[in-house]
Write a protein that holds these residues in place. Structure first.
Motif, PDB file in Angstrom:
ATOM      1  N   MET A   1       0.823  -1.189   0.000  1.00  0.00           N
ATOM      2  CA  MET A   1       0.000   0.000   0.000  1.00  0.00           C
ATOM      3  C   MET A   1       0.869   1.255   0.000  1.00  0.00           C
ATOM      4  SD  MET A   1      -3.217   0.873   2.360  1.00  0.00           S
ATOM      5  CE  MET A   1      -4.006   2.424   2.267  1.00  0.00           C
ATOM      6  N   ALA A   2       1.986   1.225   0.725  1.00  0.00           N
ATOM      7  CA  ALA A   2       2.888   2.377   0.733  1.00  0.00           C
ATOM      8  C   ALA A   2       3.428   2.637  -0.671  1.00  0.00           C
ATOM      9  CB  ALA A   2       4.025   2.165   1.730  1.00  0.00           C
ATOM     10  N   ARG A   3       3.748   1.568  -1.390  1.00  0.00           N
ATOM     11  CA  ARG A   3       4.228   1.745  -2.773  1.00  0.00           C
ATOM     12  C   ARG A   3       3.137   2.358  -3.652  1.00  0.00           C
ATOM     13  NH1 ARG A   3       6.189  -4.036  -2.729  1.00  0.00           N
ATOM     14  NH2 ARG A   3       8.124  -3.879  -1.601  1.00  0.00           N
ATOM     15  N   PHE A   4       1.911   1.913  -3.460  1.00  0.00           N
ATOM     16  CA  PHE A   4       0.793   2.458  -4.230  1.00  0.00           C
ATOM     17  C   PHE A   4       0.622   3.955  -3.943  1.00  0.00           C
ATOM     18  CE2 PHE A   4      -3.749   3.547  -4.482  1.00  0.00           C
ATOM     19  CZ  PHE A   4      -3.937   3.366  -5.844  1.00  0.00           C
ATOM     20  N   LEU A   5       0.700   4.340  -2.669  1.00  0.00           N
ATOM     21  CA  LEU A   5       0.577   5.757  -2.318  1.00  0.00           C
ATOM     22  C   LEU A   5       1.715   6.579  -2.934  1.00  0.00           C
ATOM     23  CD1 LEU A   5      -0.546   5.612   1.416  1.00  0.00           C
ATOM     24  CD2 LEU A   5      -1.938   6.171  -0.588  1.00  0.00           C
ATOM     25  N   ARG A   6       2.921   6.037  -2.925  1.00  0.00           N
ATOM     26  CA  ARG A   6       4.048   6.750  -3.555  1.00  0.00           C
ATOM     27  C   ARG A   6       3.813   6.889  -5.056  1.00  0.00           C
ATOM     28  NH1 ARG A   6       7.322   4.058   0.386  1.00  0.00           N
ATOM     29  NH2 ARG A   6       7.732   2.318  -1.008  1.00  0.00           N
ATOM     30  N   LEU A   7       3.259   5.873  -5.683  1.00  0.00           N
ATOM     31  CA  LEU A   7       2.958   5.931  -7.113  1.00  0.00           C
ATOM     32  C   LEU A   7       1.928   7.022  -7.399  1.00  0.00           C
ATOM     33  CD1 LEU A   7       3.389   4.531  -9.899  1.00  0.00           C
ATOM     34  CD2 LEU A   7       1.405   3.122  -9.336  1.00  0.00           C
ATOM     35  N   CYS A   8       0.859   7.073  -6.597  1.00  0.00           N
ATOM     36  CA  CYS A   8      -0.160   8.117  -6.761  1.00  0.00           C
ATOM     37  C   CYS A   8       0.459   9.499  -6.563  1.00  0.00           C
ATOM     38  CB  CYS A   8      -1.304   7.918  -5.773  1.00  0.00           C
ATOM     39  SG  CYS A   8      -2.308   6.474  -6.138  1.00  0.00           S
ATOM     40  N   ASP A   9       1.292   9.618  -5.553  1.00  0.00           N
ATOM     41  CA  ASP A   9       1.936  10.898  -5.259  1.00  0.00           C
ATOM     42  C   ASP A   9       2.853  11.318  -6.409  1.00  0.00           C
ATOM     43  OD1 ASP A   9       2.086  12.984  -3.326  1.00  0.00           O
ATOM     44  OD2 ASP A   9       4.100  12.305  -2.776  1.00  0.00           O
ATOM     45  N   ALA A  10       3.611  10.387  -6.955  1.00  0.00           N
ATOM     46  CA  ALA A  10       4.543  10.689  -8.040  1.00  0.00           C
ATOM     47  C   ALA A  10       3.823  11.154  -9.303  1.00  0.00           C
ATOM     48  CB  ALA A  10       5.404   9.465  -8.356  1.00  0.00           C
ATOM     49  N   HIS A  11       2.608  10.628  -9.529  1.00  0.00           N
ATOM     50  CA  HIS A  11       1.870  10.973 -10.741  1.00  0.00           C
ATOM     51  C   HIS A  11       0.769  11.999 -10.493  1.00  0.00           C
ATOM     52  CE1 HIS A  11       3.858   8.119 -13.372  1.00  0.00           C
ATOM     53  NE2 HIS A  11       3.884   7.297 -12.332  1.00  0.00           N
ATOM     54  N   GLY A  12       0.723  12.557  -9.285  1.00  0.00           N
ATOM     55  CA  GLY A  12      -0.255  13.605  -8.983  1.00  0.00           C
ATOM     56  C   GLY A  12      -1.693  13.132  -8.938  1.00  0.00           C
ATOM     57  N   LEU A  13      -1.913  11.890  -8.524  1.00  0.00           N
ATOM     58  CA  LEU A  13      -3.270  11.342  -8.469  1.00  0.00           C
ATOM     59  C   LEU A  13      -3.828  11.440  -7.057  1.00  0.00           C
ATOM     60  CD1 LEU A  13      -2.588   8.114 -10.544  1.00  0.00           C
ATOM     61  CD2 LEU A  13      -3.672  10.223 -11.334  1.00  0.00           C
ATOM     62  N   PRO A  14      -4.959  12.113  -6.873  1.00  0.00           N
ATOM     63  CA  PRO A  14      -5.577  12.163  -5.544  1.00  0.00           C
ATOM     64  C   PRO A  14      -5.923  10.757  -5.064  1.00  0.00           C
ATOM     65  CG  PRO A  14      -6.631  13.713  -7.038  1.00  0.00           C
ATOM     66  CD  PRO A  14      -5.720  12.856  -7.870  1.00  0.00           C
ATOM     67  N   VAL A  15      -5.957  10.567  -3.757  1.00  0.00           N
ATOM     68  CA  VAL A  15      -6.210   9.256  -3.169  1.00  0.00           C
ATOM     69  C   VAL A  15      -7.538   9.280  -2.430  1.00  0.00           C
ATOM     70  CG1 VAL A  15      -5.391   7.535  -1.509  1.00  0.00           C
ATOM     71  CG2 VAL A  15      -3.742   8.804  -2.914  1.00  0.00           C
ATOM     72  N   VAL A  16      -8.382   8.302  -2.716  1.00  0.00           N
ATOM     73  CA  VAL A  16      -9.614   8.090  -1.969  1.00  0.00           C
ATOM     74  C   VAL A  16      -9.430   6.786  -1.203  1.00  0.00           C
ATOM     75  CG1 VAL A  16     -12.098   7.677  -2.083  1.00  0.00           C
ATOM     76  CG2 VAL A  16     -11.020   9.295  -3.660  1.00  0.00           C
ATOM     77  N   SER A  17      -9.464   6.882   0.110  1.00  0.00           N
ATOM     78  CA  SER A  17      -9.246   5.723   0.964  1.00  0.00           C
ATOM     79  C   SER A  17     -10.578   5.254   1.527  1.00  0.00           C
ATOM     80  CB  SER A  17      -8.300   6.113   2.107  1.00  0.00           C
ATOM     81  OG  SER A  17      -8.111   5.037   2.976  1.00  0.00           O
ATOM     82  N   LEU A  18     -10.958   4.029   1.185  1.00  0.00           N
ATOM     83  CA  LEU A  18     -12.182   3.419   1.699  1.00  0.00           C
ATOM     84  C   LEU A  18     -11.781   2.548   2.883  1.00  0.00           C
ATOM     85  CD1 LEU A  18     -13.836   2.482  -1.703  1.00  0.00           C
ATOM     86  CD2 LEU A  18     -14.158   4.549  -0.336  1.00  0.00           C
ATOM     87  N   CYS A  19     -11.998   3.062   4.066  1.00  0.00           N
ATOM     88  CA  CYS A  19     -11.486   2.451   5.295  1.00  0.00           C
ATOM     89  C   CYS A  19     -12.483   1.465   5.892  1.00  0.00           C
ATOM     90  CB  CYS A  19     -11.176   3.561   6.305  1.00  0.00           C
ATOM     91  SG  CYS A  19     -10.543   2.976   7.872  1.00  0.00           S
ATOM     92  N   ASP A  20     -12.052   0.233   6.024  1.00  0.00           N
ATOM     93  CA  ASP A  20     -12.808  -0.801   6.743  1.00  0.00           C
ATOM     94  C   ASP A  20     -11.768  -1.724   7.350  1.00  0.00           C
ATOM     95  OD1 ASP A  20     -14.528  -2.634   7.785  1.00  0.00           O
ATOM     96  OD2 ASP A  20     -15.323  -3.331   5.872  1.00  0.00           O
ATOM     97  N   THR A  21     -11.214  -1.309   8.458  1.00  0.00           N
ATOM     98  CA  THR A  21     -10.132  -2.070   9.057  1.00  0.00           C
ATOM     99  C   THR A  21     -10.306  -2.217  10.561  1.00  0.00           C
ATOM    100  OG1 THR A  21      -7.755  -2.150   9.421  1.00  0.00           O
ATOM    101  CG2 THR A  21      -8.712   0.015   9.173  1.00  0.00           C
ATOM    102  N   PRO A  22     -10.136  -3.421  11.067  1.00  0.00           N
ATOM    103  CA  PRO A  22     -10.189  -3.612  12.515  1.00  0.00           C
ATOM    104  C   PRO A  22      -8.877  -3.226  13.185  1.00  0.00           C
ATOM    105  CG  PRO A  22      -9.936  -5.713  11.425  1.00  0.00           C
ATOM    106  CD  PRO A  22     -10.079  -4.682  10.345  1.00  0.00           C
ATOM    107  N   GLY A  23      -7.882  -2.793  12.431  1.00  0.00           N
ATOM    108  CA  GLY A  23      -6.592  -2.389  12.999  1.00  0.00           C
ATOM    109  C   GLY A  23      -5.504  -3.372  12.630  1.00  0.00           C
ATOM    110  N   PHE A  24      -4.300  -3.100  13.117  1.00  0.00           N
ATOM    111  CA  PHE A  24      -3.167  -3.996  12.916  1.00  0.00           C
ATOM    112  C   PHE A  24      -3.051  -4.910  14.124  1.00  0.00           C
ATOM    113  CE2 PHE A  24      -1.075  -0.348  10.482  1.00  0.00           C
ATOM    114  CZ  PHE A  24      -1.514  -0.822   9.278  1.00  0.00           C
TER     115      PHE A  24
END
Length: 166
Positions: A1-24
């Motif tokens: 996921m960190a790599r995906f966020l860096r890819l979005c950041d590098a190409h100027g793509l806004p990020v929409v995060s659909l959160c459904d997580t019980p945590g780590f």
């Protein structure tokens, strides 16, 4: 996921995060496999995004997992909204009751009944509507309004295809 966020950041793509997580998961096994160390990259990358981030809590938004999905904090996103089914908490609510009220549960005549009562109270307190009432979330929205909220949260330049954050 960190790599995906860096890819979005590098190409100027806004990020929409659909959160459904019980945590780590934490504990001895997670420590042996260095889970938190690996996930920490996600926090650093998310906190340093130069592109807009919008977070939508669909169901569960607990602990470090929710923080990671929201760029480090629910306050880091341009907007953080939740569906009415959203639950917010520092960790999974059953675990929080077991840890936070261990002494009370051990001393109770009927620990199972007390546990169920405390968990029900924790779920009531953790509802997205309650989190929004103390400004932890921007709003609780009808799922049908999700697209409108996302586009409204993004700057006008983004909606026209520009990149004002670069």
């Amino acid at each position: 996921m960190a790599r995906f966020l860096r890819l979005c950041d590098a190409h100027g793509l806004p990020v929409v995060s659909l959160c459904d997580t019980p945590g780590f998961m934490v504990g001895p096994e997670a420590e042996r496999t260095a889970t938190v160390r690996h996930f920490s990259h996600l926090f650093v990358v998310g906190a340093n995004l130069s592109v807009p981030l919008v977070t939508v809590v669909l169901r569960k938004g607990y602990g470090l997992g929710a923080q990671a999905m929201a760029g480090g904090s629910f306050k880091a996103s341009m907007a953080t909204v939740a569906w009415p089914t959203g639950e917010i908490g520092g960790m999974g609510l059953e675990g929080a009751v077991r840890l936070g009220y261990r002494k009370e549960l051990e001393a109770a005549e009927d620990p199972d009944a007390l546990f169920e009562q405390m968990v029900a109270a924790a779920y009531e307190h953790g509802k997205a509507v309650n989190a929004a009432s103390v400004f932890e979330l921007d709003d609780v929205i009808d799922p049908a309004d999700t697209r409108r909220w996302i586009t409204a949260a993004l700057p006008a330049e983004v909606r026209r295809g520009g990149r004002p954050w670069i």
